[in-house]
Design a protein around this motif. Structure first.
Motif, PDB file in Angstrom:
ATOM      1  N   UNK A  93      -8.003 -12.728  29.809  1.00  0.00           N
ATOM      2  CA  UNK A  93      -7.005 -11.705  30.066  1.00  0.00           C
ATOM      3  C   UNK A  93      -7.516 -10.678  31.064  1.00  0.00           C
ATOM      4  N   UNK A  94      -6.574 -10.097  31.780  1.00  0.00           N
ATOM      5  CA  UNK A  94      -6.834  -8.938  32.623  1.00  0.00           C
ATOM      6  C   UNK A  94      -5.981  -7.811  32.058  1.00  0.00           C
ATOM      7  N   UNK A  95      -6.505  -6.591  32.150  1.00  0.00           N
ATOM      8  CA  UNK A  95      -5.756  -5.466  31.618  1.00  0.00           C
ATOM      9  C   UNK A  95      -5.821  -4.299  32.581  1.00  0.00           C
ATOM     10  N   UNK A  96      -4.845  -3.444  32.436  1.00  0.00           N
ATOM     11  CA  UNK A  96      -4.750  -2.267  33.298  1.00  0.00           C
ATOM     12  C   UNK A  96      -5.698  -1.179  32.791  1.00  0.00           C
ATOM     13  N   UNK A  97      -6.513  -0.670  33.694  1.00  0.00           N
ATOM     14  CA  UNK A  97      -7.337   0.486  33.377  1.00  0.00           C
ATOM     15  C   UNK A  97      -6.426   1.696  33.468  1.00  0.00           C
ATOM     16  N   UNK A  98      -6.149   2.313  32.344  1.00  0.00           N
ATOM     17  CA  UNK A  98      -5.158   3.385  32.323  1.00  0.00           C
ATOM     18  C   UNK A  98      -5.667   4.679  32.946  1.00  0.00           C
ATOM     19  N   UNK A  99      -6.953   4.751  33.229  1.00  0.00           N
ATOM     20  CA  UNK A  99      -7.495   5.906  33.924  1.00  0.00           C
ATOM     21  C   UNK A  99      -7.141   5.848  35.401  1.00  0.00           C
ATOM     22  N   UNK A 100      -7.284   4.665  36.005  1.00  0.00           N
ATOM     23  CA  UNK A 100      -7.075   4.523  37.447  1.00  0.00           C
ATOM     24  C   UNK A 100      -5.817   3.742  37.805  1.00  0.00           C
ATOM     25  N   UNK A 101      -5.116   3.174  36.821  1.00  0.00           N
ATOM     26  CA  UNK A 101      -3.947   2.309  37.038  1.00  0.00           C
ATOM     27  C   UNK A 101      -4.292   1.060  37.838  1.00  0.00           C
ATOM     28  N   UNK A 102      -5.558   0.686  37.883  1.00  0.00           N
ATOM     29  CA  UNK A 102      -5.985  -0.545  38.559  1.00  0.00           C
ATOM     30  C   UNK A 102      -6.046  -1.677  37.542  1.00  0.00           C
ATOM     31  N   UNK A 103      -5.805  -2.892  38.038  1.00  0.00           N
ATOM     32  CA  UNK A 103      -5.890  -4.093  37.204  1.00  0.00           C
ATOM     33  C   UNK A 103      -7.246  -4.754  37.450  1.00  0.00           C
TER      34      UNK A 103
END
Length: 183
Positions: free
Chosen positions: A71-81
């Motif tokens: 899985x890949x997930x969104x880093x909610x700090x930077x909004x990067x995947x």
């Protein structure tokens, strides 16, 4: 009161033709080992591994008991995947070793524990704020109605900027023993 939605995702699969599936949306990530995201009492291990994020999962779940998920997930700090993880496991009998005996083992990894459950996560369970990977391994055996389980969680380094290696690098071992019966 208030109203909230914890999970909103789409799963695409045709298990009659292929054990592959793809899941996209906001859901509990496949990191760690737990069967119920809303238990009456959380185990220590589940408190460290359970998190939901916006993620994309590609998985394989066979009828023979094998499972693999990346899985890949969104880093909610930077909004990067740019965060990822995987999970592998098996659950079934021990190749016919004994009738009524089952075995399970699961291992999972995430490359950035703070992106998964940190203080920037919308629903984080920890306050991790340093980029360190994390591991979770579970093994269990069932003989008829008796169940024994072991689980180990560890981060690869300190996950809190305010702590020391001794206080900010979580390591958790869980042991469970149960007997199932009809009442």
């Amino acid at each position: 009161g208030s109203f909230g939605i914890n999970e909103a995702y789409l799963t695409v699969s045709d298990f009659m033709k292929s054990p592959m599936y793809i899941k996209a949306g906001r859901s509990f990530t496949p990191f760690g080992n737990y069967s119920d995201p809303y238990p009456t009492v959380y185990s220590l291990n589940q408190g460290f591994v359970q998190s939901y994020n916006t993620n994309l999962t590609l998985g394989f779940a066979s009828n023979a008991g094998y499972e693999v998920a990346a899985f890949v997930l969104e880093n909610e700090t930077s909004d990067d995947w740019d965060e990822f993880g995987f999970r592998v496991g098996y659950q079934g009998d021990l190749m016919g070793a004994m009738k009524g005996m089952n075995f399970k083992i699961n291992a999972s990894y995430v490359d950035n524990y703070s992106a998964l459950t940190g203080d920037s996560s919308e629903s984080g369970y920890t306050n991790a704020n340093l980029d360190e990977s994390a591991y979770d391994v579970q093994a269990g055996i069932s003989v008829r109605n008796f169940n024994l389980g072991l689980e180990y969680f560890k981060t690869s380094g300190a996950v809190l900027s305010t702590g020391t290696t001794a206080t900010a690098e979580p390591k958790v071992v869980g042991v469970s023993l149960s007997y199932d019966f009809l009442a």
